[in-house]
Design a protein around this motif. Structure first.
Motif, mmCIF file in Angstrom:
data_model
loop_
_atom_site.group_PDB
_atom_site.id
_atom_site.type_symbol
_atom_site.label_atom_id
_atom_site.label_comp_id
_atom_site.label_asym_id
_atom_site.label_seq_id
_atom_site.Cartn_x
_atom_site.Cartn_y
_atom_site.Cartn_z
ATOM 1 N N VAL A 257 -1.718 -1.229 -4.043
ATOM 2 C CA VAL A 257 -2.722 -0.203 -3.764
ATOM 3 C C VAL A 257 -2.043 1.163 -3.730
ATOM 4 C CG1 VAL A 257 -4.428 0.586 -2.071
ATOM 5 C CG2 VAL A 257 -3.990 -1.864 -2.344
ATOM 6 N N GLY A 258 -2.685 2.155 -4.360
ATOM 7 C CA GLY A 258 -2.123 3.507 -4.341
ATOM 8 C C GLY A 258 -3.120 4.506 -3.794
ATOM 9 N N PHE A 259 -2.638 5.709 -3.582
ATOM 10 C CA PHE A 259 -3.466 6.823 -3.151
ATOM 11 C C PHE A 259 -3.420 7.906 -4.225
ATOM 12 C CE2 PHE A 259 -4.834 6.592 1.334
ATOM 13 C CZ PHE A 259 -4.380 5.328 1.612
ATOM 14 N N ALA A 260 -4.460 8.698 -4.289
ATOM 15 C CA ALA A 260 -4.456 9.846 -5.190
ATOM 16 C C ALA A 260 -5.058 11.029 -4.444
ATOM 17 C CB ALA A 260 -5.260 9.547 -6.438
ATOM 18 N N LYS B 240 -1.870 3.554 -15.111
ATOM 19 C CA LYS B 240 -0.472 3.844 -15.428
ATOM 20 C C LYS B 240 0.480 3.116 -14.481
ATOM 21 C CE LYS B 240 2.582 7.769 -15.469
ATOM 22 N NZ LYS B 240 2.662 8.816 -14.454
ATOM 23 N N LYS B 241 0.102 3.031 -13.210
ATOM 24 C CA LYS B 241 0.978 2.417 -12.204
ATOM 25 C C LYS B 241 0.678 0.939 -11.984
ATOM 26 C CE LYS B 241 1.332 6.926 -10.004
ATOM 27 N NZ LYS B 241 2.284 7.635 -9.172
ATOM 28 N N ASN B 242 -0.301 0.403 -12.736
ATOM 29 C CA ASN B 242 -0.666 -1.019 -12.621
ATOM 30 C C ASN B 242 -1.125 -1.375 -11.201
ATOM 31 O OD1 ASN B 242 -1.053 -3.622 -13.568
ATOM 32 N ND2 ASN B 242 1.080 -4.242 -13.265
ATOM 33 N N ILE C 171 0.874 -1.189 0.000
ATOM 34 C CA ILE C 171 0.000 0.000 0.000
ATOM 35 C C ILE C 171 0.905 1.231 0.000
ATOM 36 C CG2 ILE C 171 -1.874 1.230 1.136
ATOM 37 C CD1 ILE C 171 -2.739 -1.303 2.489
ATOM 38 N N MET C 172 0.801 2.002 -1.077
ATOM 39 C CA MET C 172 1.687 3.150 -1.257
ATOM 40 C C MET C 172 0.992 4.405 -0.743
ATOM 41 S SD MET C 172 3.714 1.110 -2.611
ATOM 42 C CE MET C 172 5.106 2.128 -3.026
ATOM 43 N N CYS C 173 1.288 4.748 0.488
ATOM 44 C CA CYS C 173 0.588 5.841 1.146
ATOM 45 C C CYS C 173 1.480 7.074 1.299
ATOM 46 C CB CYS C 173 0.116 5.338 2.504
ATOM 47 S SG CYS C 173 -1.146 6.325 3.252
ATOM 48 N N ALA C 174 2.768 6.933 0.978
ATOM 49 C CA ALA C 174 3.696 8.047 1.177
ATOM 50 C C ALA C 174 3.430 9.184 0.195
ATOM 51 C CB ALA C 174 5.136 7.564 1.018
ATOM 52 N N ALA C 175 3.677 10.406 0.654
ATOM 53 C CA ALA C 175 3.639 11.579 -0.211
ATOM 54 C C ALA C 175 5.071 11.826 -0.692
ATOM 55 C CB ALA C 175 3.114 12.782 0.560
ATOM 56 N N VAL C 176 5.428 11.067 -1.725
ATOM 57 C CA VAL C 176 6.803 11.111 -2.234
ATOM 58 C C VAL C 176 7.012 12.411 -3.016
ATOM 59 C CG1 VAL C 176 8.504 9.873 -3.634
ATOM 60 C CG2 VAL C 176 6.682 8.596 -2.487
ATOM 61 N N ALA C 177 8.138 13.071 -2.782
ATOM 62 C CA ALA C 177 8.445 14.286 -3.549
ATOM 63 C C ALA C 177 8.542 13.924 -5.030
ATOM 64 C CB ALA C 177 9.776 14.876 -3.085
ATOM 65 N N THR D 74 11.954 12.509 -9.406
ATOM 66 C CA THR D 74 12.352 11.372 -8.573
ATOM 67 C C THR D 74 11.789 10.090 -9.185
ATOM 68 O OG1 THR D 74 10.373 11.674 -7.266
ATOM 69 C CG2 THR D 74 12.387 12.708 -6.428
ATOM 70 N N GLU D 75 12.135 8.961 -8.596
ATOM 71 C CA GLU D 75 11.599 7.674 -9.022
ATOM 72 C C GLU D 75 10.105 7.616 -8.673
ATOM 73 O OE1 GLU D 75 14.002 8.098 -6.755
ATOM 74 O OE2 GLU D 75 15.778 7.569 -7.927
ATOM 75 N N ASP D 76 9.274 7.052 -9.548
ATOM 76 C CA ASP D 76 7.887 6.764 -9.187
ATOM 77 C C ASP D 76 7.884 5.359 -8.587
ATOM 78 O OD1 ASP D 76 5.193 6.056 -9.015
ATOM 79 O OD2 ASP D 76 4.658 7.321 -10.719
ATOM 80 N N ILE D 77 7.822 5.285 -7.268
ATOM 81 C CA ILE D 77 7.987 4.012 -6.566
ATOM 82 C C ILE D 77 6.814 3.078 -6.848
ATOM 83 C CG2 ILE D 77 8.349 2.932 -4.304
ATOM 84 C CD1 ILE D 77 9.353 5.780 -3.383
ATOM 85 N N ALA D 78 5.597 3.628 -6.791
ATOM 86 C CA ALA D 78 4.412 2.808 -7.046
ATOM 87 C C ALA D 78 4.478 2.205 -8.453
ATOM 88 C CB ALA D 78 3.146 3.640 -6.881
ATOM 89 N N ALA D 79 4.861 3.006 -9.431
ATOM 90 C CA ALA D 79 4.946 2.514 -10.815
ATOM 91 C C ALA D 79 6.024 1.443 -10.940
ATOM 92 C CB ALA D 79 5.231 3.672 -11.763
ATOM 93 N N ALA E 118 -6.761 7.094 -14.157
ATOM 94 C CA ALA E 118 -5.591 7.119 -15.049
ATOM 95 C C ALA E 118 -4.345 6.684 -14.297
ATOM 96 C CB ALA E 118 -5.411 8.517 -15.630
ATOM 97 N N LYS E 119 -4.218 7.137 -13.033
ATOM 98 C CA LYS E 119 -3.067 6.748 -12.204
ATOM 99 C C LYS E 119 -3.059 5.261 -11.931
ATOM 100 C CE LYS E 119 -2.232 10.976 -10.105
ATOM 101 N NZ LYS E 119 -2.393 11.931 -9.028
ATOM 102 N N MET E 120 -4.249 4.736 -11.636
ATOM 103 C CA MET E 120 -4.358 3.305 -11.323
ATOM 104 C C MET E 120 -3.851 2.479 -12.509
ATOM 105 S SD MET E 120 -7.652 1.218 -9.985
ATOM 106 C CE MET E 120 -8.776 1.978 -11.093
HETATM 107 O O1 C5P Z 1 1.270 10.314 -9.375
HETATM 108 P P1 C5P Z 1 0.882 10.617 -7.973
HETATM 109 O O2 C5P Z 1 2.019 11.128 -7.132
HETATM 110 O O3 C5P Z 1 -0.326 11.443 -7.780
HETATM 111 O O4 C5P Z 1 0.483 9.176 -7.410
HETATM 112 C C1 C5P Z 1 0.172 8.956 -6.085
HETATM 113 C C2 C5P Z 1 0.457 7.526 -5.710
HETATM 114 O O5 C5P Z 1 1.747 7.103 -6.175
HETATM 115 C C3 C5P Z 1 0.519 7.334 -4.225
HETATM 116 O O6 C5P Z 1 0.117 6.000 -3.941
HETATM 117 C C4 C5P Z 1 1.976 7.560 -3.911
HETATM 118 O O7 C5P Z 1 2.370 6.954 -2.698
HETATM 119 C C5 C5P Z 1 2.646 6.926 -5.105
HETATM 120 N N1 C5P Z 1 3.921 7.561 -5.503
HETATM 121 C C6 C5P Z 1 5.122 6.859 -5.377
HETATM 122 N N2 C5P Z 1 6.295 7.436 -5.806
HETATM 123 C C7 C5P Z 1 6.307 8.673 -6.329
HETATM 124 C C8 C5P Z 1 5.106 9.397 -6.466
HETATM 125 C C9 C5P Z 1 3.941 8.815 -6.039
HETATM 126 O O8 C5P Z 1 5.115 5.734 -4.879
HETATM 127 N N3 C5P Z 1 7.464 9.208 -6.722
#
Ligand code: C5P
Length: 222
Positions: free
Chosen positions: A143-146, A162-164, A93-99, A125-130, A158-160
């Protein structure tokens, strides 16, 4: 929790903000408190899961013995920790607010004040969820958050894709009492079959129960 539904399951949770260093004393960050991610970790552990909680800098404590906490600072550190732990898990579950951006260069000395303009060049930065979405096996759930301000459902769907992701939890900034810092949240869960489940405003601990229930459903129907 009379009958624990996540015994023998391993779940990865990310929480909190990330800090991206500008120089030794400054960073780019955000107001994420980590409360939603920590509430999810507690709820998953109560259901019997073994939880790895990868968290950015927050002022929260973990209490449950089944939560293994990994403290990180930057998006890159969070990315590395997630890549290390994800393969052994049943879900993340990707709940972090990643920069989204980091300074392209980190000054090794404190940047001096000068008159006039000053620019900092940024890079994505890296898109960790993707990244986890690419690695995901058929038995794993992601699972992701938006957090959206406009065209919420469309952007979240669209995010769901794109990030599978298997489902996405939508927070609208248009709802009072939802989002950063506060103890409450108001969510909509969007599923791959286009189904939208709207929930009332409630405590984040209760929101976590709803999200974990949905995950349990997804994990037991593979
Ligand atoms: O693309 P956006 O940042 O809106 O997507 C949000 C989702 O992607 C959240 O679940 C967030 O934890 C995850 N995310 C991530 N790595 C990033 C940006 C977002 O894992 N660099």
């Amino acid at each position: 929790h009379s009958k624990k539904k996540l015994l023998n399951k391993k779940v990865l949770v990310t929480a909190g903000p990330t800090y991206e260093k500008i120089d030794p004393v400054r960073f780019i960050g955000n107001y994420s408190s980590g409360k939603m991610g920590f509430a999810l970790a507690e709820e998953l552990a109560k259901e019997g899961a073994e939880v790895t909680l990868v968290t950015g800098p927050v002022h929260l404590k973990t209490t449950h013995p089944n939560i293994h906490r990994v403290d990180v600072e930057s998006a890159m550190e969070m990315h590395n920790a997630c890549l290390e732990h994800f393969p052994a898990t049943d879900a993340a579950i990707m709940c972090a607010a990643v920069a989204d951006y980091r300074p392209k260069e980190q000054a090794d000395r404190k940047i001096k004040r000068k008159a006039g303009e000053m620019n900092i060049e940024l890079q994505a930065t890296e898109d960790i969820a993707a990244a986890l979405g690419q690695l995901k096996t058929p038995s794993q759930r992601l699972v992701g958050f938006a957090l959206e301000t406009n065209d919420e459902k469309q952007n979240a769907l669209a995010k769901m894709q794109k990030k599978n992701l298997d489902f996405i939890v939508l927070n609208s900034l248009q709802d009072n009492g939802a989002g950063f810092g506060v103890d409450t949240n108001k969510i909509t869960i969007l599923s791959k079959d286009n189904n939208a489940q709207e929930f009332e405003l409630k405590q984040k601990t209760e929101v976590a129960v709803d999200i974990v229930k949905k995950l349990i459903g997804e994990l037991t129907n593979d």
